[in-house]
Scaffold this motif. Structure first.
Motif, mmCIF file in Angstrom:
data_model
loop_
_atom_site.group_PDB
_atom_site.id
_atom_site.type_symbol
_atom_site.label_atom_id
_atom_site.label_comp_id
_atom_site.label_asym_id
_atom_site.label_seq_id
_atom_site.Cartn_x
_atom_site.Cartn_y
_atom_site.Cartn_z
ATOM 1 N N ARG A 118 -2.253 -11.203 -2.007
ATOM 2 C CA ARG A 118 -1.867 -9.859 -0.919
ATOM 3 C C ARG A 118 -2.750 -8.641 -1.657
ATOM 4 N NH1 ARG A 118 2.906 -8.749 0.458
ATOM 5 N NH2 ARG A 118 3.120 -6.371 2.092
ATOM 6 N N ALA A 119 -2.821 -8.704 -2.884
ATOM 7 C CA ALA A 119 -3.590 -7.223 -3.701
ATOM 8 C C ALA A 119 -4.375 -7.682 -4.494
ATOM 9 C CB ALA A 119 -2.764 -6.294 -3.617
ATOM 10 N N GLU B 164 2.268 -11.593 -6.172
ATOM 11 C CA GLU B 164 0.894 -11.074 -5.205
ATOM 12 C C GLU B 164 -0.363 -10.616 -5.678
ATOM 13 O OE1 GLU B 164 4.712 -11.457 -1.348
ATOM 14 O OE2 GLU B 164 4.205 -9.141 -2.728
ATOM 15 N N THR B 165 -0.305 -10.387 -6.747
ATOM 16 C CA THR B 165 -1.362 -9.538 -6.736
ATOM 17 C C THR B 165 -2.147 -10.000 -8.012
ATOM 18 O OG1 THR B 165 -0.301 -7.957 -6.415
ATOM 19 C CG2 THR B 165 -1.537 -7.075 -7.940
ATOM 20 N N THR C 110 3.738 -4.545 -3.361
ATOM 21 C CA THR C 110 3.070 -6.318 -3.071
ATOM 22 C C THR C 110 3.847 -6.261 -4.381
ATOM 23 O OG1 THR C 110 1.448 -5.614 -4.627
ATOM 24 C CG2 THR C 110 0.734 -5.889 -2.125
#
Length: 256
Positions: A6-7, A193-194, A189
């Protein structure tokens, strides 16, 4: 279902901005900006007869000592506070001066010789097109209100609208988890997810891995591309999408 991306978080110096063309040391850089502060003080009758050499010497020595202490404590040096202390040490009455005033007076615009790596904008374009959230986490003693001037000058500021964190604002330097956690909170996040991208193995890669992120080590000294389960190594950010393809199949359309 596998992990979702996500990031992507980036270190700033020598990851996004290339310092290899800088020919000045930090003492010379300070001497370039300190006259701005002296002029600001004199215009307001807050000081007269300040000796630039003395102020520069006191400021540089205190700032250097703060960075040396940070090597073991990871407590982030505070450049505006150090400047305030240096002014007091050379006889300036700072009772009516705020740190924000000094930041504005210093008028930081970056360092001559710095440039954006040529691979940065193409990589950021791909990440943005995939709707990934982007952030910056830098081990800077200057607050982001100062570093933003550089990002704007290098046409990078708009790429990072939601998350730009300097160590001085988090209170700790990478690899301390606090600065990474502050960034994750801003992005909204989870660590899993990063991905973090940086050039310093100890501060960037070990710090991110320790918090549960995957991490990409930028090596500026030699060509390389190595992809492991939790970390990778590259020479150019043009290879970053390749690494993400391996870790998060489908990330380009939001499904990875």
């Amino acid at each position: 279902m596998g992990e979702r991306l996500r990031a992507v978080l980036f270190d700033m110096d020598d990851t996004l901005i290339d310092w290899r063309g800088v020919r000045q040391d930090w003492t010379q850089i300070d001497r370039h900006y300190l006259p701005n502060v002296i002029n600001w003080l004199q215009e307001r009758d807050l000081a007269s007869g300040i000796n630039l050499d003395k102020l520069g010497r006191v400021f540089s020595n205190r700032h250097r000592a703060a960075w040396q202490a940070a090597d073991t404590s990871l407590v982030a040096p505070n450049m505006p506070q150090t400047l305030m202390d240096a002014l007091k040490a050379v006889g300036v009455d700072c009772s009516d001066i705020a740190e924000a005033d000094l930041i504005e007076a210093y008028d930081w615009q970056g360092v001559a010789g710095c440039r954006v790596f040529s691979d940065v904008q193409p990589a950021l374009e791909i990440l943005t097109d995939a709707n990934l959230r982007l952030g910056i986490v830098t081990n800077a003693s200057q607050p982001m209100s100062m570093r933003d001037a550089e990002l704007k000058r290098h046409d990078l500021l708009e790429r990072f609208p939601d998350c730009r964190i300097a160590a001085v604002e988090a209170g700790r330097l990478k690899p301390h988890p606090r600065i990474f956690t502050c960034a994750l909170d801003k992005l909204g996040t989870a660590a899993t997810e990063t991905v973090f991208v940086g050039d310093n193995w100890y501060a960037d890669i070990e710090g991110a891995l320790g918090l549960g992120m995957r991490a990409v080590h930028r090596v500026n000294s030699r060509p390389c591309l190595q992809i492991e389960d939790r970390w990778a190594r590259l020479h150019t950010l043009r290879d970053l999408p390749i690494i993400l393809d391996v870790w998060y199949p489908g990330w380009r359309n939001g499904s990875g």
